[in-house]
Design a protein around this motif. Sequence first.
Motif, PDB file in Angstrom:
ATOM      1  N   ARG A 210     -16.028   4.066   6.569  1.00  0.00           N
ATOM      2  CA  ARG A 210     -14.791   4.691   6.113  1.00  0.00           C
ATOM      3  C   ARG A 210     -14.998   6.141   5.648  1.00  0.00           C
TER       4      ARG A 210
ATOM      5  N   GLN B 154     -10.516   0.473  -2.054  1.00  0.00           N
ATOM      6  CA  GLN B 154     -11.671   0.882  -1.223  1.00  0.00           C
ATOM      7  C   GLN B 154     -11.696   2.396  -0.998  1.00  0.00           C
ATOM      8  N   MET B 155     -10.539   2.953  -0.633  1.00  0.00           N
ATOM      9  CA  MET B 155     -10.501   4.398  -0.346  1.00  0.00           C
ATOM     10  C   MET B 155     -10.608   5.220  -1.627  1.00  0.00           C
TER      11      MET B 155
ATOM     12  N   GLY C 285      -0.619  10.904   7.030  1.00  0.00           N
ATOM     13  CA  GLY C 285      -1.107  10.512   8.356  1.00  0.00           C
ATOM     14  C   GLY C 285      -1.729   9.137   8.320  1.00  0.00           C
TER      15      GLY C 285
ATOM     16  N   THR D 284      -2.611   3.685  -1.686  1.00  0.00           N
ATOM     17  CA  THR D 284      -2.235   2.480  -2.442  1.00  0.00           C
ATOM     18  C   THR D 284      -1.748   1.395  -1.484  1.00  0.00           C
TER      19      THR D 284
ATOM     20  N   HIS E 234      -5.005  -1.751 -11.964  1.00  0.00           N
ATOM     21  CA  HIS E 234      -6.200  -2.394 -12.549  1.00  0.00           C
ATOM     22  C   HIS E 234      -6.757  -1.593 -13.732  1.00  0.00           C
TER      23      HIS E 234
ATOM     24  N   GLY F 104      -2.386   8.849   2.300  1.00  0.00           N
ATOM     25  CA  GLY F 104      -3.074   8.122   3.364  1.00  0.00           C
ATOM     26  C   GLY F 104      -2.490   6.744   3.587  1.00  0.00           C
TER      27      GLY F 104
ATOM     28  N   ASP G 255      -4.278   3.464 -11.332  1.00  0.00           N
ATOM     29  CA  ASP G 255      -4.277   2.178 -10.615  1.00  0.00           C
ATOM     30  C   ASP G 255      -3.842   1.098 -11.598  1.00  0.00           C
TER      31      ASP G 255
ATOM     32  N   PHE H 279      -7.116   9.683   9.096  1.00  0.00           N
ATOM     33  CA  PHE H 279      -7.634  10.963   8.601  1.00  0.00           C
ATOM     34  C   PHE H 279      -9.044  11.267   9.118  1.00  0.00           C
TER      35      PHE H 279
HETATM   36  N1  LIG Z   1      -4.777   7.471   6.591  1.00  0.00           N
HETATM   37  C1  LIG Z   1      -5.972   6.922   6.733  1.00  0.00           C
HETATM   38  O1  LIG Z   1      -6.864   7.505   7.361  1.00  0.00           O
HETATM   39  C2  LIG Z   1      -6.271   5.607   6.069  1.00  0.00           C
HETATM   40  C3  LIG Z   1      -7.594   5.189   5.913  1.00  0.00           C
HETATM   41  C4  LIG Z   1      -7.853   4.002   5.226  1.00  0.00           C
HETATM   42  C5  LIG Z   1      -6.794   3.272   4.695  1.00  0.00           C
HETATM   43  N2  LIG Z   1      -5.516   3.698   4.880  1.00  0.00           N
HETATM   44  C6  LIG Z   1      -4.374   3.012   4.255  1.00  0.00           C
HETATM   45  O2  LIG Z   1      -4.429   3.343   2.856  1.00  0.00           O
HETATM   46  C7  LIG Z   1      -3.940   2.271   2.066  1.00  0.00           C
HETATM   47  C8  LIG Z   1      -4.978   1.873   1.011  1.00  0.00           C
HETATM   48  O3  LIG Z   1      -6.167   1.452   1.648  1.00  0.00           O
HETATM   49  P1  LIG Z   1      -7.374   0.808   0.787  1.00  0.00           P
HETATM   50  O4  LIG Z   1      -8.288   0.249   1.806  1.00  0.00           O
HETATM   51  O5  LIG Z   1      -7.873   1.766  -0.208  1.00  0.00           O
HETATM   52  O6  LIG Z   1      -6.565  -0.372   0.049  1.00  0.00           O
HETATM   53  P2  LIG Z   1      -7.012  -1.251  -1.236  1.00  0.00           P
HETATM   54  O7  LIG Z   1      -8.490  -1.400  -1.285  1.00  0.00           O
HETATM   55  O8  LIG Z   1      -6.133  -2.468  -1.195  1.00  0.00           O
HETATM   56  O9  LIG Z   1      -6.593  -0.325  -2.485  1.00  0.00           O
HETATM   57  C9  LIG Z   1      -5.281  -0.056  -2.898  1.00  0.00           C
HETATM   58  C10 LIG Z   1      -5.298   0.090  -4.406  1.00  0.00           C
HETATM   59  O10 LIG Z   1      -4.076   0.682  -4.854  1.00  0.00           O
HETATM   60  C11 LIG Z   1      -3.630  -0.068  -5.985  1.00  0.00           C
HETATM   61  N3  LIG Z   1      -2.194   0.086  -6.238  1.00  0.00           N
HETATM   62  C12 LIG Z   1      -1.162  -0.725  -5.950  1.00  0.00           C
HETATM   63  N4  LIG Z   1      -0.009  -0.206  -6.409  1.00  0.00           N
HETATM   64  C13 LIG Z   1      -0.314   0.957  -7.016  1.00  0.00           C
HETATM   65  C14 LIG Z   1       0.439   1.951  -7.707  1.00  0.00           C
HETATM   66  N5  LIG Z   1       1.764   1.846  -7.847  1.00  0.00           N
HETATM   67  N6  LIG Z   1      -0.205   3.031  -8.215  1.00  0.00           N
HETATM   68  C15 LIG Z   1      -1.533   3.163  -8.093  1.00  0.00           C
HETATM   69  N7  LIG Z   1      -2.316   2.241  -7.470  1.00  0.00           N
HETATM   70  C16 LIG Z   1      -1.710   1.161  -6.915  1.00  0.00           C
HETATM   71  C17 LIG Z   1      -4.001  -1.490  -5.613  1.00  0.00           C
HETATM   72  O11 LIG Z   1      -3.904  -2.349  -6.749  1.00  0.00           O
HETATM   73  P3  LIG Z   1      -3.520  -3.927  -6.485  1.00  0.00           P
HETATM   74  O12 LIG Z   1      -4.790  -4.557  -6.015  1.00  0.00           O
HETATM   75  O13 LIG Z   1      -3.080  -4.377  -7.846  1.00  0.00           O
HETATM   76  O14 LIG Z   1      -2.412  -3.951  -5.472  1.00  0.00           O
HETATM   77  C18 LIG Z   1      -5.444  -1.275  -5.120  1.00  0.00           C
HETATM   78  O15 LIG Z   1      -6.344  -1.173  -6.199  1.00  0.00           O
HETATM   79  C19 LIG Z   1      -3.560   1.181   3.079  1.00  0.00           C
HETATM   80  O16 LIG Z   1      -2.176   1.345   3.396  1.00  0.00           O
HETATM   81  C20 LIG Z   1      -4.412   1.511   4.304  1.00  0.00           C
HETATM   82  O17 LIG Z   1      -3.835   1.046   5.524  1.00  0.00           O
HETATM   83  C21 LIG Z   1      -5.239   4.849   5.558  1.00  0.00           C
END
Ligand SMILES: NC(=O)c1ccc[n+]([C@@H]2O[C@H](COP(=O)([O-])OP(=O)(O)OC[C@H]3O[C@@H](n4cnc5c(N)ncnc54)[C@H](OP(=O)(O)O)[C@@H]3O)[C@@H](O)[C@H]2O)c1
Length: 250
Positions: free
Chosen positions: A213, A11-12, A101, A54, A34, A76, A32, A104
């Motif tokens: 987001r 998503q991010m 962090g 990730t 995928h 993130g 990624d 963000f």
């Molecule tokens: N700091 C902030 O402000 C903030 C904001 C939003 C989200 N977050 C955090 O950021 C993280 C990701 O959020 P999201 O909503 O984007 O999650 P998401 O939609 O689940 O996306 C994560 C992606 O990373 C992939 N991935 C897994 N292992 C990987 C690797 N080794 N190398 C590269 N890609 C890999 C996943 O593939 P698979 O489906 O195969 O696992 C998936 O496509 C979470 O921990 C969330 O809590 C933080």
Amino acid sequence: MIKLAIIGYGQMGKLLEKLAPEHNFEVVSIIDPHLENNISETSLSKADVCIEFTTPDAVFENIRQISNLGKNLVVGTTGWLDKLEAVQKLVQQNKIGMVYGSNFSLGMNLFFQIVNSTTKLMNKIENYDVFGLELHHKKKKDSPSGTAKILADIVLKNTDNKTSAQFEKLDRKIEKNEFHFGSVRAGNIPGTHLIGFDSTADTIELKHTARNRKGLALGALKAAEWIAKRKGLYNFTEYFSEIIGVEHEA
Ligand SMILES: NC(=O)c1ccc[n+]([C@@H]2O[C@H](COP(=O)([O-])OP(=O)(O)OC[C@H]3O[C@@H](n4cnc5c(N)ncnc54)[C@H](OP(=O)(O)O)[C@@H]3O)[C@@H](O)[C@H]2O)c1
């Protein structure tokens, strides 16, 4: 244009790809599982900076590989802070820059500052009792939110008569020294956080409502621009304090 590698195309990652061009970034690589590729000297060769969103399982190894390649990064992904010391070593050894962090959003970081100064002010006045409330959509897996915990830490740091945060449902009267923070999950409610101060005469409320987001992705891009030419490890709040010109409070 700053050349950006996006690590994690969820998503991010997808939102970053969409927003990057209008914020002076050129996306040169997306990594990624995928997309059946991985982090390597070749896949990151063109990147000035990486942004990593990730999973908690993948993030440390990604930080290790990216820093060994000498690339600056913004992380993130949450859920890895138990490895902060090891990450600090990697950043120092490889002489790179990294910002990390758990929230963000520029608006939320502004809200942290507002809650910080308001709780200091309210601490001088006895009549008000502080409380917290967070509401999220029904798909959210955890409660309280990580942001609620940060807000609770700010309140406790600044409020002399509150010594602990209580996030649970209570089957008893709340103790005077407890700061109660409730969680509600329903429908599609966007992340909402409220800090209130209640007296016999009135209630004062500070409220932040996330609309989507986008604020989170924009914050990551801003941090990437900032870290692209710096070295060292920074928390997002340190970066934020610097850009708004206030002293960082640990
Ligand atoms: N700091 C902030 O402000 C903030 C904001 C939003 C989200 N977050 C955090 O950021 C993280 C990701 O959020 P999201 O909503 O984007 O999650 P998401 O939609 O689940 O996306 C994560 C992606 O990373 C992939 N991935 C897994 N292992 C990987 C690797 N080794 N190398 C590269 N890609 C890999 C996943 O593939 P698979 O489906 O195969 O696992 C998936 O496509 C979470 O921990 C969330 O809590 C933080």
